[in-house]
Write a protein that holds these residues in place. Structure first.
Motif, PDB file in Angstrom:
ATOM      1  N   ASP A  60      41.790  38.165  35.329  1.00 29.00           N
ATOM      2  CA  ASP A  60      41.375  39.466  34.812  1.00 29.00           C
ATOM      3  C   ASP A  60      40.287  39.268  33.766  1.00 29.00           C
ATOM      4  O   ASP A  60      39.599  38.240  33.778  1.00 29.00           O
ATOM      5  CB  ASP A  60      42.580  40.228  34.245  1.00 29.00           C
ATOM      6  CG  ASP A  60      43.316  39.418  33.171  1.00 29.00           C
ATOM      7  OD1 ASP A  60      42.746  38.440  32.665  1.00 29.00           O
ATOM      8  OD2 ASP A  60      44.462  39.779  32.851  1.00 29.00           O
ATOM      9  N   GLU A  61      40.155  40.229  32.840  1.00 27.99           N
ATOM     10  CA  GLU A  61      39.049  40.144  31.876  1.00 27.99           C
ATOM     11  C   GLU A  61      39.176  38.937  30.957  1.00 27.99           C
ATOM     12  O   GLU A  61      38.197  38.475  30.399  1.00 27.99           O
ATOM     13  CB  GLU A  61      38.919  41.449  31.071  1.00 27.99           C
ATOM     14  CG  GLU A  61      39.969  41.692  29.998  1.00 27.99           C
ATOM     15  CD  GLU A  61      41.250  42.339  30.525  1.00 27.99           C
ATOM     16  OE1 GLU A  61      41.422  42.406  31.768  1.00 27.99           O
ATOM     17  OE2 GLU A  61      42.072  42.767  29.705  1.00 27.99           O
ATOM     18  N   TRP A 119      38.413  35.505  33.870  1.00 31.62           N
ATOM     19  CA  TRP A 119      37.452  35.415  34.970  1.00 31.62           C
ATOM     20  C   TRP A 119      36.431  34.294  34.773  1.00 31.62           C
ATOM     21  O   TRP A 119      36.014  33.654  35.743  1.00 31.62           O
ATOM     22  CB  TRP A 119      36.757  36.752  35.220  1.00 31.62           C
ATOM     23  CG  TRP A 119      35.897  37.274  34.096  1.00 31.62           C
ATOM     24  CD1 TRP A 119      36.293  38.058  33.061  1.00 31.62           C
ATOM     25  CD2 TRP A 119      34.495  37.047  33.911  1.00 31.62           C
ATOM     26  NE1 TRP A 119      35.242  38.349  32.230  1.00 31.62           N
ATOM     27  CE2 TRP A 119      34.127  37.753  32.725  1.00 31.62           C
ATOM     28  CE3 TRP A 119      33.509  36.342  34.616  1.00 31.62           C
ATOM     29  CZ2 TRP A 119      32.810  37.750  32.244  1.00 31.62           C
ATOM     30  CZ3 TRP A 119      32.202  36.354  34.135  1.00 31.62           C
ATOM     31  CH2 TRP A 119      31.867  37.044  32.952  1.00 31.62           C
ATOM     32  N   ARG A 179      37.126  41.863  38.198  1.00 33.31           N
ATOM     33  CA  ARG A 179      36.392  40.719  37.614  1.00 33.31           C
ATOM     34  C   ARG A 179      36.534  39.489  38.510  1.00 33.31           C
ATOM     35  O   ARG A 179      35.566  38.817  38.822  1.00 33.31           O
ATOM     36  CB  ARG A 179      36.959  40.365  36.246  1.00 33.31           C
ATOM     37  CG  ARG A 179      37.069  41.530  35.336  1.00 33.31           C
ATOM     38  CD  ARG A 179      35.921  41.562  34.412  1.00 33.31           C
ATOM     39  NE  ARG A 179      36.149  42.608  33.421  1.00 33.31           N
ATOM     40  CZ  ARG A 179      35.365  42.801  32.404  1.00 33.31           C
ATOM     41  NH1 ARG A 179      34.318  42.047  32.222  1.00 33.31           N
ATOM     42  NH2 ARG A 179      35.607  43.767  31.565  1.00 33.31           N
ATOM     43  N   VAL A 212      33.747  37.487  40.735  1.00 32.84           N
ATOM     44  CA  VAL A 212      33.528  36.035  40.615  1.00 32.84           C
ATOM     45  C   VAL A 212      33.558  35.390  42.007  1.00 32.84           C
ATOM     46  O   VAL A 212      32.777  34.478  42.301  1.00 32.84           O
ATOM     47  CB  VAL A 212      34.589  35.402  39.685  1.00 32.84           C
ATOM     48  CG1 VAL A 212      34.609  33.888  39.832  1.00 32.84           C
ATOM     49  CG2 VAL A 212      34.325  35.790  38.241  1.00 32.84           C
ATOM     50  N   LEU A 218      27.405  42.137  39.041  1.00 33.79           N
ATOM     51  CA  LEU A 218      28.132  40.880  39.220  1.00 33.79           C
ATOM     52  C   LEU A 218      27.819  39.826  38.181  1.00 33.79           C
ATOM     53  O   LEU A 218      28.689  39.212  37.598  1.00 33.79           O
ATOM     54  CB  LEU A 218      27.622  40.253  40.519  1.00 33.79           C
ATOM     55  CG  LEU A 218      28.305  40.497  41.827  1.00 33.79           C
ATOM     56  CD1 LEU A 218      27.685  39.605  42.854  1.00 33.79           C
ATOM     57  CD2 LEU A 218      29.779  40.249  41.693  1.00 33.79           C
ATOM     58  N   MET A 268      28.630  40.476  33.878  1.00 31.96           N
ATOM     59  CA  MET A 268      29.932  40.967  33.455  1.00 31.96           C
ATOM     60  C   MET A 268      30.137  40.840  31.949  1.00 31.96           C
ATOM     61  O   MET A 268      30.964  41.515  31.368  1.00 31.96           O
ATOM     62  CB  MET A 268      31.053  40.271  34.224  1.00 31.96           C
ATOM     63  CG  MET A 268      31.246  40.866  35.619  1.00 31.96           C
ATOM     64  SD  MET A 268      32.832  40.446  36.331  1.00 31.96           S
ATOM     65  CE  MET A 268      32.478  38.857  37.051  1.00 31.96           C
ATOM     66  N   ASP A 284      39.361  49.203  35.867  1.00 33.79           N
ATOM     67  CA  ASP A 284      39.400  48.035  34.974  1.00 33.79           C
ATOM     68  C   ASP A 284      38.820  48.362  33.598  1.00 33.79           C
ATOM     69  O   ASP A 284      39.423  48.044  32.569  1.00 33.79           O
ATOM     70  CB  ASP A 284      38.621  46.856  35.586  1.00 33.79           C
ATOM     71  CG  ASP A 284      39.407  46.173  36.705  1.00 33.79           C
ATOM     72  OD1 ASP A 284      40.582  46.513  36.901  1.00 33.79           O
ATOM     73  OD2 ASP A 284      38.824  45.300  37.382  1.00 33.79           O
ATOM     74  N   GLU A 334      40.898  48.517  30.064  1.00 32.86           N
ATOM     75  CA  GLU A 334      40.540  47.659  28.935  1.00 32.86           C
ATOM     76  C   GLU A 334      40.188  48.484  27.697  1.00 32.86           C
ATOM     77  O   GLU A 334      40.400  48.051  26.568  1.00 32.86           O
ATOM     78  CB  GLU A 334      39.387  46.728  29.322  1.00 32.86           C
ATOM     79  CG  GLU A 334      39.838  45.661  30.331  1.00 32.86           C
ATOM     80  CD  GLU A 334      38.674  44.985  31.059  1.00 32.86           C
ATOM     81  OE1 GLU A 334      37.651  44.719  30.417  1.00 32.86           O
ATOM     82  OE2 GLU A 334      38.801  44.738  32.271  1.00 32.86           O
TER      83      GLU A 334
END
Ligand SMILES: [Zn+2]
Ligand SMILES: [Zn+2]
Lengths: 111, 320
Positions: free
Chosen positions: A21-22, A25, A60, A64, B216, B219, B263, B267
């Motif tokens: 996850d965040e 990643w 994420r 990746v 992508l 991030m 997401d 967050e």
């Protein structure tokens, strides 16, 4: 999240444990780069990501995977996914990543 | 604060075909299975209770236009898509009942689907109306004048009778407009786009973030979006594509996905997410499926308090 690399005769296997996850990643991405490099150095054309012990991956982690797929293409290494759990299967369907990657039941390559 | 969606479609206005309406009616009759209804209100109850949204209704086809009822009595409107025409007419009814004739617009960017409603905005012919167009783009006025040049439209911009002003916004700086605090954030999109955070006197916060790609290979810049969305009561977010489309065929087309929306909202600790800027080729069933999948993804990845995922449609009102 943890990952473990295993160089087999036919492919490099990356086993991912936990959750991508965040928070994780970036290290997941580093692990995939390492696997692609290993495969290339050993003249192997396949990296298989073993998802059996993965809880889930957020967008994420999936993004990746796309970055790794591109790295793989430059190194002539194909990346595929193996043994996702039920949650991960749903996430792969919702994201439509099941259309971008080959997903197999096990980490054995059947040719 | 009340948020009212006048246009929720992305890129191009669409309308259901005759065949699509027939299909809905036929399926509804089959679902009713011979039942008798006393009157149309009774029949509408059946539609609400027993048919899905896609079966008994329609997400709408007007392009981006979202009204906020906030502040000290003037209008707040995000974008001037084709949904603006209906808003303009509705506001004139409200003006007749005593509403202040001050319109504060906030433009995400100047692409056609976000400004095409302005030539059809009836209050622009009212000499008593004040129209303040807030934009971070320095060429906002040029874009609006250009679409009313003779080659594109019969009525030139200079014929409009309202008092029209352009206000330049600075990203990163906080602006105060009629009792509402506005923050502006640069987003990834062709010719740039800007997201807005509106905070009213009660501290309620609504985010309008459309035509924004989360790339992508970038991030690491998402932390700034999470801060921008922090604890928002409602986030209106561009969910035009699936995640896979946004990173493959439709990469660099300037839009985002439902999964990135969930997401980022998770967050940020946001309370509610509104899926927005729907793909024009999507039928109602496609949008409904995307909504159901977004709810499911939120459940699967939830760690803290739940994020409510709603799907915007033309005519939806959300109170925050
Ligand atoms: Zn747009
Ligand atoms: Zn655009």
């Amino acid at each position: 999240m943890d990952y473990f690399l295993d160089r087999r005769e036919d492919a490099v296997i990356v086993a991912v444990h936990g959750r991508v996850d965040e928070a994780s990643w970036e290290s997941f991405g580093a692990g995939l780069s390492e696997a692609i490099q290993q495969a290339q150095q050993s003249g192997l054309g396949d990296v298989i990501i073993d998802l059996q012990k993965l809880d889930y991956m957020s967008s994420r982690g999936l993004r990746v995977l796309t970055v790794a797929k591109r790295q793989g293409q430059e190194a002539s290494v194909t990346i595929s996914l193996a043994s996702p759990n039920e949650v991960m299967r749903e996430i792969l369907a919702i994201s439509r990543y099941d259309k971008l990657f080959t997903i197999t039941e096990t980490i054995e390559i059947r040719r | 604060m009340l948020v009212r969606f006048w246009g929720t479609r992305g890129s191009l206005p669409v309308a259901p075909t005759a065949m699509a309406i027939r299909h809905k009616i036929a399926n509804a009759l089959v679902a009713a299975d011979g039942r008798r209804f006393e009157n149309s209100a009774d029949a509408e109850r059946f539609v609400d209770r027993e048919l899905s949204f896609a079966a008994g209704s329609h997400y709408g086809g007007a392009t981006s236009c979202v009204e906020l009822e906030a502040g000290n009595g003037s209008y707040f409107i995000c974008d001037m898509g084709s949904g603006l025409r209906s808003f303009g007419l509705d506001s004139m009814r409200r003006n007749a009942a005593g509403h202040k004739k001050t319109y504060n617009f906030f433009l995400s960017h100047l692409h056609w689907d976000h400004i095409m409603g302005f030539p059809f905005f009836a209050p622009s012919f009212d000499p008593e109306a004040t129209i303040r167009i807030h934009a971070a783009h320095p060429d906002a006025e040029q874009a609006l004048r250009r679409q009313q040049e003779e080659i594109s439209f019969p009525v030139p911009f200079d014929w409009l009778r309202a008092n029209i002003e352009f206000e330049q916004l600075t990203p990163g700086k906080s602006h105060e407009v009629d009792g509402v605090r506005i923050e502006t954030k640069l987003q990834q999109h062709s010719h740039d786009s800007y997201g807005y955070r509106f905070t009213d006197a009660d501290g309620r916060a609504v985010i309008y973030s459309t035509d924004s790609e989360h790339k992508l290979d970038k991030m690491d810049v998402e932390a700034a979006f999470i801060e921008f969305f922090r604890n928002a009561d409602l986030v209106v977010f561009d969910t035009m594509y699936s995640l896979a489309e946004s990173v493959s065929m439709k990469e660099d087309w300037g839009h985002s996905s439902n999964m990135v929306a969930v997401d980022l909202c998770h967050e940020a600790g946001a309370k509610k997410l509104a899926l927005f800027h729907h793909e024009p080729t999507y039928e109602d069933e496609d949008i409904q499926r995307m909504h159901e999948e977004s709810i499911r993804y939120e459940e699967l990845t939830r760690e803290g308090s739940p994020l409510e995922v709603i799907c915007s449609y033309d005519g939806l009102e959300v109170r925050v």
